[in-house]
Design an enzyme around this catalytic site. Structure first.
Site, PDB file in Angstrom:
ATOM      1  N   ARG A  44       2.282  82.739  46.859  1.00 19.99           N
ATOM      2  CA  ARG A  44       2.982  82.288  48.059  1.00 19.99           C
ATOM      3  C   ARG A  44       3.381  83.554  48.797  1.00 19.99           C
ATOM      4  NH1 ARG A  44       7.551  77.660  49.087  1.00 19.99           N
ATOM      5  NH2 ARG A  44       5.644  76.440  48.927  1.00 19.99           N
ATOM      6  N   HIS A  82      -0.769  75.880  54.669  1.00 15.56           N
ATOM      7  CA  HIS A  82      -0.227  75.317  53.420  1.00 15.56           C
ATOM      8  C   HIS A  82      -1.236  74.264  52.923  1.00 15.56           C
ATOM      9  CE1 HIS A  82       2.518  74.495  50.327  1.00 15.56           C
ATOM     10  NE2 HIS A  82       3.546  73.970  50.985  1.00 15.56           N
ATOM     11  N   GLN A 114      -0.350  71.447  50.294  1.00 10.60           N
ATOM     12  CA  GLN A 114       0.490  70.408  50.888  1.00 10.60           C
ATOM     13  C   GLN A 114      -0.381  69.390  51.630  1.00 10.60           C
ATOM     14  OE1 GLN A 114       4.179  70.288  50.989  1.00 10.60           O
ATOM     15  NE2 GLN A 114       3.603  68.225  51.567  1.00 10.60           N
ATOM     16  N   ASP A 157       8.208  68.719  59.884  1.00  9.12           N
ATOM     17  CA  ASP A 157       8.489  69.856  59.001  1.00  9.12           C
ATOM     18  C   ASP A 157       9.765  70.488  59.558  1.00  9.12           C
ATOM     19  OD1 ASP A 157       8.357  72.122  57.360  1.00  9.12           O
ATOM     20  OD2 ASP A 157       6.578  72.978  58.314  1.00  9.12           O
ATOM     21  N   CYS A 175       7.174  67.330  54.527  1.00  5.22           N
ATOM     22  CA  CYS A 175       6.750  68.134  53.373  1.00  5.22           C
ATOM     23  C   CYS A 175       7.932  68.504  52.474  1.00  5.22           C
ATOM     24  CB  CYS A 175       6.042  69.394  53.861  1.00  5.22           C
ATOM     25  SG  CYS A 175       7.045  70.352  55.010  1.00  5.22           S
ATOM     26  N   ARG A 214       2.290  66.007  44.996  1.00  5.01           N
ATOM     27  CA  ARG A 214       1.939  67.432  44.882  1.00  5.01           C
ATOM     28  C   ARG A 214       1.446  67.725  43.461  1.00  5.01           C
ATOM     29  NH1 ARG A 214       4.305  71.104  48.228  1.00  5.01           N
ATOM     30  NH2 ARG A 214       2.677  72.441  47.367  1.00  5.01           N
TER      31      ARG A 214
END
Ligand code: CP
Ligand code: NVA
Length: 288
Positions: free
Chosen positions: A97, A124, A127, A207, A244, A272
């Site tokens: 990340r 992402h 996601q 988001d 998310c 996820r």
């Protein structure tokens, strides 16, 4: 599938394979990661991504090492290339990340092992792949599904949703301030008026207005793009609301909507785990 930095790296066929494998793994435990070593290095905070990957890797029979950037020599300036060259000697897979997506691209060039993007400033992908699994679970299909993204169109999550929609036949509309439109090329429509943008849509998605690293951003511009009861009522009666997470309640989404009947945010978070397990199972970890 060798690396997953960007949805554009994988084909529609591979995306379908991920969705099918997810269903399979939910029914039957498999251990394809036995005797495989994964390293995860995160430059920024995480709850869902870190824990779902760690739990998923263990459920698949694998081992893992986690370091924050500061705990590693990356935090003291070792280059991404030198880091991944060394990590390739001990591990079968690396998950990062990062702040700057370019660091991932540099590591991919120097890596002997697959790399998964667990979020960068730009994208992402994990996601978005898990989000389409959720949409399919709730709506039965992806083709011709109309999704409207409200808020920060330049966010990593919005970008990856645009990418995945192109590969799966979903239609994406983005409703956002002029200053925060998507920063990638792609097939999406912009509609400045949020009320018009949500008419006849199946999925409303938002988001945070302030992504990690954007702590000083002025969020006043985003206020017309909040997902609230009035906005949801303008969409289809059976529309679903997605986020998310983490959410900033009463900013981009009201608690009334997030905890309401049309919200699928916690099923979305659960997925996820399932989808990332499928991604891990399908990666080609044979060394070059
Ligand atoms: N959605 C998501 O990636 O959450 P985390 O930042 O908690 O990992
Ligand atoms: N756009 C958000 C997503 C968090 C999962 C961020 O980058 O902080």
């Amino acid at each position: 599938m060798k690396h997953l930095l960007d949805i554009r790296d994988i084909s529609s066929g591979e995306i379908n394979q991920i969705l099918r494998k997810t269903d399979q793994l939910k029914k039957k435990r498999e251990k394809p990661l036995q005797e495989k070593e994964t390293v995860m290095i995160f430059y920024k905070s995480s709850t869902r991504t870190r824990i779902s990957f760690e739990v998923g890797i263990r459920q698949l029979g694998g081992n893992l090492t986690f370091l924050s950037k500061q705990q590693s020599q990356l935090g003291r300036g070792e280059t991404p290339e030198d880091t991944i060259k060394v990590l390739s000697r001990y591990n079968d897979l690396a998950i990062f990340r990062v702040h700057d997506h370019k660091d991932l691209v540099r590591m991919k060039k120097a890596s002997k092992i697959p790399i998964i993007n667990a979020l960068s400033d730009l994208l992402h992908p994990c996601q978005a792949l898990s989000d389409i699994y959720t949409i399919k679970q709730k709506k039965g299909n992806l083709k011709r599904i109309n999704l409207t993204f409200l808020g920060d169109g330049s966010s990593n999550v919005c970008h990856s949703l645009i990418n995945v929609a192109e590969k799966t036949g979903m239609n994406v509309k983005v409703t956002c301030p002029e200053e925060y439109e998507p920063e990638i090329k792609g097939e999406y429509k912009i509609e400045r008026d949020p009320e018009k943008a949500v008419q006849k849509v199946d999925v409303l998605y938002t988001d945070t207005w302030k992504s990690m690293g954007e702590e000083d951003k002025n969020i006043d511009l985003f206020k017309p793009y909040q997902i609230n009861r009035e906005i949801v009522n303008k969409s289809k009666k059976d529309s679903i609301v997605m986020h998310c997470l983490p959410a900033h309640r009463e900013q981009e989404i009201t608690s009334e909507v997030m905890d309401g009947e049309q919200s699928v945010v916690f099923d979305q978070a659960e997925n996820r785990l399932h989808v990332q397990k499928a991604i891990l199972s399908l990666l080609n970890m044979d060394s070059d």
